[in-house]
Design a protein around this motif. Structure first.
Motif, PDB file in Angstrom:
ATOM      1  N   GLU A 186      58.439  44.762  48.505  1.00  0.00           N
ATOM      2  CA  GLU A 186      58.939  44.379  49.821  1.00  0.00           C
ATOM      3  C   GLU A 186      58.806  42.875  50.050  1.00  0.00           C
ATOM      4  N   GLN A 187      57.681  42.333  49.576  1.00  0.00           N
ATOM      5  CA  GLN A 187      57.486  40.888  49.710  1.00  0.00           C
ATOM      6  C   GLN A 187      58.521  40.118  48.893  1.00  0.00           C
ATOM      7  N   GLU A 190      61.717  40.316  50.624  1.00  0.00           N
ATOM      8  CA  GLU A 190      61.698  39.418  51.780  1.00  0.00           C
ATOM      9  C   GLU A 190      61.903  37.969  51.348  1.00  0.00           C
TER      10      GLU A 190
END
Length: 228
Positions: A186-187, A190
């Motif tokens: 997810e990072q 992002e």
């Protein structure tokens, strides 16, 4: 020659005869007394007492107590009746000899029976002791086996618990790892999105800058034509 102990006192009931025999200073033990169902003898050399009893007695249950210089006999009669005298009277020598020999024979037979009975009893006791020992050993073996089984069950239970704890720990680590990987993904997403957004914003500014002169040129051209 023996010294006869002739002084004695006796009394009776229908069931028993009570005889008191002074020992004249002699010391007696049970080994000095010989008694069958109709013959009583006390031999403490040189002293001797002998009696052919009037009727048969229960020589098994009859007793003799030694003390205070006397022997006190309790002779239980086989048949309840009053005796005319303590001993047989007017018996000839042949009959007395027969009674003595018969008494000795009975004593030997009784001793043999007692020896056999003791032998049988000893064998039974030995057998019982062996059986008791075997039972004790079997009980001890079973106790040890039960302890081993309990210990085995305890170890098995502890091992199963340890395996479960390890499995739960591994599962927790796996879930935690998956969560960390998901978070990293997810990072990354992002960050990738941020990069794309940053890259998109300058391009849009350039297009606007380019359009403005073009638009200005067009306006000037239109204005120019209008003036003409």
């Amino acid at each position: 020659m023996p010294v006869w102990l002739r002084e004695h006192r006796w009394r009776q009931t229908a069931a028993a005869v009570y005889l008191s025999l002074p020992l004249r200073g002699a010391r007696a033990t049970a080994a000095n007394i010989f008694c069958t169902d109709q013959y009583l003898k006390v031999s403490i050399p040189p002293f001797l007492f002998e009696a052919i009893l009037y009727a048969p007695i229960d020589d098994t249950n009859s007793t003799a107590k030694i003390g205070n210089g006397i022997i006190f006999f309790t002779l239980y009669k086989k048949e309840a009746a009053m005796w005319d005298s303590l001993t047989l009277e007017n018996a000839n020598k042949e009959k007395l000899q027969y009674l003595r020999e018969n008494a000795v024979l009975k004593a030997h037979e009784k001793a043999k029976e007692e020896t056999e009975a003791k032998k049988v009893t000893k064998q039974e006791h030995k057998k019982y002791a062996l059986e008791a020992t075997m039972k004790i050993e079997e009980a001890e073996r079973k106790r040890i086996e039960d302890l081993k089984e309990k210990e085995r069950q305890k170890v098995t239970k502890e091992l199963e618990l340890w395996k479960k704890q390890q499995k739960d720990a591994e599962k927790q680590k796996r879930v935690q790892k998956e969560g960390e990987i998901h978070q990293e993904v997810e990072q990354l997403k992002e960050k990738e999105k941020e990069k794309m957004d940053k890259a998109r914003i300058p391009n849009e500014g350039t297009c606007k800058t380019r359009l403005k002169p073009t638009k200005g040129c067009i306006m000037r051209s239109v204005f120019y034509h209008s003036l003409q």
